[in-house]
Each structure stands twice: as C-alpha cells, then as structure tokens.
Design a protein around this motif. Structure first.
Motif, PDB file in Angstrom:
ATOM      1  N   PRO A  79       3.316   3.895  -1.167  1.00 18.88           N
ATOM      2  CA  PRO A  79       3.946   4.127  -2.471  1.00 18.88           C
ATOM      3  C   PRO A  79       5.453   3.885  -2.434  1.00 18.88           C
ATOM      4  O   PRO A  79       6.137   4.290  -1.497  1.00 18.88           O
ATOM      5  CB  PRO A  79       3.624   5.595  -2.764  1.00 18.88           C
ATOM      6  CG  PRO A  79       2.382   5.873  -1.987  1.00 18.88           C
ATOM      7  CD  PRO A  79       2.518   5.057  -0.729  1.00 18.88           C
ATOM      8  N   THR A  94       6.498   1.887  -8.674  1.00 18.48           N
ATOM      9  CA  THR A  94       6.946   2.276 -10.011  1.00 18.48           C
ATOM     10  C   THR A  94       8.393   2.729  -9.869  1.00 18.48           C
ATOM     11  O   THR A  94       8.944   2.717  -8.763  1.00 18.48           O
ATOM     12  CB  THR A  94       6.076   3.394 -10.616  1.00 18.48           C
ATOM     13  OG1 THR A  94       6.458   3.586 -11.998  1.00 18.48           O
ATOM     14  CG2 THR A  94       6.242   4.708  -9.870  1.00 18.48           C
ATOM     15  N   THR A 118       0.806  -1.228   0.000  1.00 19.53           N
ATOM     16  CA  THR A 118       0.000   0.000   0.000  1.00 19.53           C
ATOM     17  C   THR A 118       0.842   1.283   0.000  1.00 19.53           C
ATOM     18  O   THR A 118       0.502   2.237  -0.702  1.00 19.53           O
ATOM     19  CB  THR A 118      -0.934   0.030   1.225  1.00 19.53           C
ATOM     20  OG1 THR A 118      -0.156  -0.128   2.423  1.00 19.53           O
ATOM     21  CG2 THR A 118      -1.966  -1.091   1.140  1.00 19.53           C
ATOM     22  N   ILE A 166       3.807  11.950  -6.723  1.00 11.96           N
ATOM     23  CA  ILE A 166       3.197  11.045  -5.746  1.00 11.96           C
ATOM     24  C   ILE A 166       2.817  11.788  -4.470  1.00 11.96           C
ATOM     25  O   ILE A 166       1.740  11.573  -3.902  1.00 11.96           O
ATOM     26  CB  ILE A 166       4.143   9.862  -5.452  1.00 11.96           C
ATOM     27  CG1 ILE A 166       4.251   8.971  -6.691  1.00 11.96           C
ATOM     28  CG2 ILE A 166       3.649   9.050  -4.251  1.00 11.96           C
ATOM     29  CD1 ILE A 166       5.297   7.886  -6.599  1.00 11.96           C
ATOM     30  N   ASN A 189       1.599  -0.703  -5.997  1.00 10.49           N
ATOM     31  CA  ASN A 189       2.055   0.463  -5.222  1.00 10.49           C
ATOM     32  C   ASN A 189       3.472   0.875  -5.579  1.00 10.49           C
ATOM     33  O   ASN A 189       4.071   1.722  -4.905  1.00 10.49           O
ATOM     34  CB  ASN A 189       1.970   0.178  -3.716  1.00 10.49           C
ATOM     35  CG  ASN A 189       2.910  -0.940  -3.277  1.00 10.49           C
ATOM     36  OD1 ASN A 189       2.992  -1.980  -3.920  1.00 10.49           O
ATOM     37  ND2 ASN A 189       3.614  -0.741  -2.172  1.00 10.49           N
ATOM     38  N   GLY A 200      -0.413  13.386  -4.823  1.00 11.36           N
ATOM     39  CA  GLY A 200      -1.602  12.562  -4.988  1.00 11.36           C
ATOM     40  C   GLY A 200      -1.592  11.563  -6.120  1.00 11.36           C
ATOM     41  O   GLY A 200      -2.514  10.746  -6.236  1.00 11.36           O
ATOM     42  N   ALA A 201      -0.587  11.581  -6.995  1.00 16.66           N
ATOM     43  CA  ALA A 201      -0.536  10.619  -8.092  1.00 16.66           C
ATOM     44  C   ALA A 201      -0.316   9.204  -7.551  1.00 16.66           C
ATOM     45  O   ALA A 201       0.308   9.016  -6.505  1.00 16.66           O
ATOM     46  CB  ALA A 201       0.571  10.980  -9.070  1.00 16.66           C
ATOM     47  N   LYS A 202      -0.830   8.203  -8.267  1.00 14.31           N
ATOM     48  CA  LYS A 202      -0.705   6.814  -7.860  1.00 14.31           C
ATOM     49  C   LYS A 202       0.418   6.119  -8.636  1.00 14.31           C
ATOM     50  O   LYS A 202       0.476   6.228  -9.864  1.00 14.31           O
ATOM     51  CB  LYS A 202      -2.023   6.066  -8.112  1.00 14.31           C
ATOM     52  CG  LYS A 202      -3.237   6.689  -7.433  1.00 14.31           C
ATOM     53  CD  LYS A 202      -3.103   6.687  -5.930  1.00 14.31           C
ATOM     54  CE  LYS A 202      -4.353   7.264  -5.258  1.00 14.31           C
ATOM     55  NZ  LYS A 202      -4.188   7.382  -3.788  1.00 14.31           N
ATOM     56  N   PRO A 203       1.302   5.405  -7.955  1.00 15.77           N
ATOM     57  CA  PRO A 203       2.359   4.669  -8.650  1.00 15.77           C
ATOM     58  C   PRO A 203       1.804   3.729  -9.716  1.00 15.77           C
ATOM     59  O   PRO A 203       2.449   3.526 -10.754  1.00 15.77           O
ATOM     60  CB  PRO A 203       3.042   3.877  -7.521  1.00 15.77           C
ATOM     61  CG  PRO A 203       2.802   4.699  -6.293  1.00 15.77           C
ATOM     62  CD  PRO A 203       1.427   5.286  -6.479  1.00 15.77           C
ATOM     63  N   ALA A 204       0.633   3.182  -9.470  1.00 13.67           N
ATOM     64  CA  ALA A 204       0.010   2.257 -10.418  1.00 13.67           C
ATOM     65  C   ALA A 204      -0.202   2.882 -11.785  1.00 13.67           C
ATOM     66  O   ALA A 204      -0.271   2.172 -12.801  1.00 13.67           O
ATOM     67  CB  ALA A 204      -1.332   1.770  -9.868  1.00 13.67           C
ATOM     68  N   GLU A 205      -0.276   4.212 -11.830  1.00 12.55           N
ATOM     69  CA  GLU A 205      -0.571   4.915 -13.081  1.00 12.55           C
ATOM     70  C   GLU A 205       0.638   5.640 -13.656  1.00 12.55           C
ATOM     71  O   GLU A 205       0.529   6.303 -14.692  1.00 12.55           O
ATOM     72  CB  GLU A 205      -1.715   5.907 -12.839  1.00 12.55           C
ATOM     73  CG  GLU A 205      -3.002   5.229 -12.364  1.00 12.55           C
ATOM     74  CD  GLU A 205      -4.030   6.215 -11.859  1.00 12.55           C
ATOM     75  OE1 GLU A 205      -3.726   7.430 -11.848  1.00 12.55           O
ATOM     76  OE2 GLU A 205      -5.132   5.777 -11.491  1.00 12.55           O
TER      77      GLU A 205
END
Length: 342
Positions: A119, A145, A117, A296, A143, A299-304
């Motif tokens: 990042p 990248t 979970t 990140i 979670n 608010g950006a998600k590592p998944a994206e």
C-alpha cells in the motif's frame, strides 16, 4: 480413600497449570509491530517536514498507534537526487513495510516502479490519473491512493492575483519541472494561456530541472516589457525556493507562489492549499493523512479509498516585498488575504 484424594489434588493442580500456560504465553508475546516507511525529496531537517512527521505521530498515537510499541517509522530522504531516489525506493520495498508514504510525484513513481502490492499513500500529486498512479480519483483501483495539491484552474487564479498586484505585467514566466510536471507542464499552462489571452499577456514556459539554471531563466523576465512569474507546485521548486526568491528579487520580478513555504524567504504572494493550522496535528493535510494511514493499517485497501483534494486554500501577502517592488496592493486584495506579512 486418601490416595484418591491425593490424586485429585495433583490433577487439579496440573489442570490449573495447564490453564495458566496459554495465558502466560500470551502475556510474553508482544503485539505485532507495524512498519511505515517514508520516501521524501525534502531534507530530514526541513522545518515543515519535521513538524509534519511529528504531528502525524502524535495523531496516530492518539488512535492507538504508539511509536515504538505497536508501530515503527522509517524515513529516507533522497534530496531530489534521481539516483538516490531509485536506490532508496528499492531499499524500502525490499523491507516490505505495511505502508509507504511518499512526498513528491517522482517519489511516488519510484515506489510504484518497484511494487504493485505494498500500500502506498502519496501526499502530493497534482494529477495522479495522468501520472498513472490511479485509475480514477474516485476508485484508484491499485495499491496507491493519496492527495492532490491543487487543480488546473489554479493556474488562472495565480495569474489573476499576479495581475491584480502588478497590472503592468505583459509577460509571465511559468516555472515547472519537466521531469515531474503533469501533462508535461500543460496541466497548468493551458488554463494560464487561456486566461492570459484575454488580458493581452504572453505566457513564457520556463522548464527547469537543474538548480543551476534558475537564475538565468528568471533573468529573462527582467527589463521591458514588464515581466512576472508563476511558480507551480513541485518538490523541485520547494527545495530550491531560496534560489528562486533570490533570483526574483535580484531581477525585481513580481511573483506568485503556490506554497506558503516561499513566504518565509521573502516571497511576494502565495495562494494554495492551506497545509498548516495553529496546531500542526490539526492541519487538514495531517488529519487526512492520519485518517488514511489508520484505515489502511486496519485493513482498508487503497484501491477503495478515493484520492482527496484540498478543501481549504490560503492567500498570503508580503507588504514589505510589495513595497520593495514599488507595488501598491489593492484594498480588495488585502481584504481577501488570510495572512498579511508586514
């Protein structure tokens, strides 16, 4: 009438005080401080580590992430010790930072063993898909990248450079750490073997995870038929670069390295991702890392966030080492060099 006016004044003063209260309260509450933790295999005082961390802080500060005010950093170094690495990974995750940055493959794996979970951004991973860090390079999906350090085709490029420098080589050893090498070493060995067959060169895998075995393994390449060496990218090889370069020199073995770090120890030639620039804070790796850290934390998600690959590579040749090995560097190779050490 006077009584009414007096009440009105008190009401106005009270109302003004009420309005002032929230403003005073806001002024007294410091902004939430974000926490970023680093798990590294290299030592704290390693020059490249010191320079890179300092450069990241400078660039992040320029983006508003001022150290000690709105962000704080924690860096732990396990010195490539598996027991320490596991313990430090648990320690970092228990503190629930906003973001974790890792150095080598084993560092990233240790963190992902503890959390799915928080990042994570890995700074080096040759094949993050086969390592299980991400679902794909374009859409990581979990979670984590980060950044790849090279491509499997680099194996054939290293061999090409080595044979240009030392055309009499008939055996080429390939050092890799079996504990962290992607696809058990075949990530680089397969393209190396494919190219070697067309040149009549034998590829000799040299899996090493214990520093005490470095000298003996490299000594296998000394004598006839002429041997050469390819040193693949890994935290283990970087940490033990002095021992590797020393053993190479003792056995008069021409070697090509994947990182420029080896050149300051007297390495013959390196070809790989250009980590540094004239100003460390403007290097490709630092710029890319800072961009992802900033995204990140906002608010950006590592998944994206897609896993990114190097855009710039660097060829460095050490003429002094070449002369010590009685090698003549071809003019065409000198012309391609980004840096020549006299």
């Amino acid at each position: 009438m006077r009584k009414t006016m007096a009440l009105d004044r008190r009401s106005v003063l009270a109302f003004a005080a009420i309005l002032a209260l929230p403003r005073l309260a806001v002024a007294q509450v410091a902004p939430e401080r974000r926490r970023v933790s680093f798990l590294l295999s290299t030592a704290y005082d390693e020059p490249m580590t010191v320079a890179r961390l300092a450069a990241m802080k400078v660039r992040l500060g320029e983006l508003g992430w001022v150290d000690g005010r709105v962000i704080e950093y924690e860096a732990l170094s396990c010195l490539n010790d598996p027991v320490q690495r596991k313990a430090m990974a648990k320690q970092i995750v228990a503190r629930t930072p906003d973001l974790i940055i890792t150095g080598g493959v084993l560092d990233a794996q240790a963190i992902l063993n503890e959390t799915q979970t928080i990042p994570l951004v890995f700074s080096t991973a040759a094949d993050p898909v086969s390592s299980g860090f991400v679902q794909s390079l374009v859409r990581p999906g979990g979670n984590a990248t980060g950044f790849t350090t090279s491509h499997p085709s680099m194996g054939s490029k290293w061999l090409e450079i080595l044979l240009e420098l030392a055309p009499r080589v008939k055996r080429v050893g390939v050092i890799f750490n079996p504990l962290s090498a992607p696809r058990n070493g075949d990530y680089y060995l397969d393209p190396l073997r494919e190219m070697a067959s067309s040149f009549g060169v034998d590829i000799i895998p040299l899996p090493i995870s214990d520093p005490d075995n470095i000298s003996a393994q490299i000594a296998r390449l000394g004598g006839a038929p002429a041997g050469g060496l390819v040193v693949t990218p890994d935290a283990f090889t970087v940490l033990n670069r002095k021992a590797i370069v020393s053993a190479v020199a003792a056995n008069a073995v021409p070697a090509v390295y994947s990182y420029h770090f080896f050149m300051s120890e007297g390495g013959l030639v390196s070809y790989g991702f250009k980590y540094e620039s004239a100003a460390s804070e403007r290097s490709e790796l630092v710029e890319a890392m800072v961009e992802y850290i900033d995204l990140i934390l906002r608010g950006a998600k590592p998944a994206e966030l897609p896993v990114r690959s190097p855009r710039t590579y660097q060829l460095i040749i050490n003429l002094k080492t070449a002369r010590s090995l009685n090698l003549t560097v071809p003019p065409v190779l000198l012309a391609r060099a980004d840096k020549i050490i006299e």
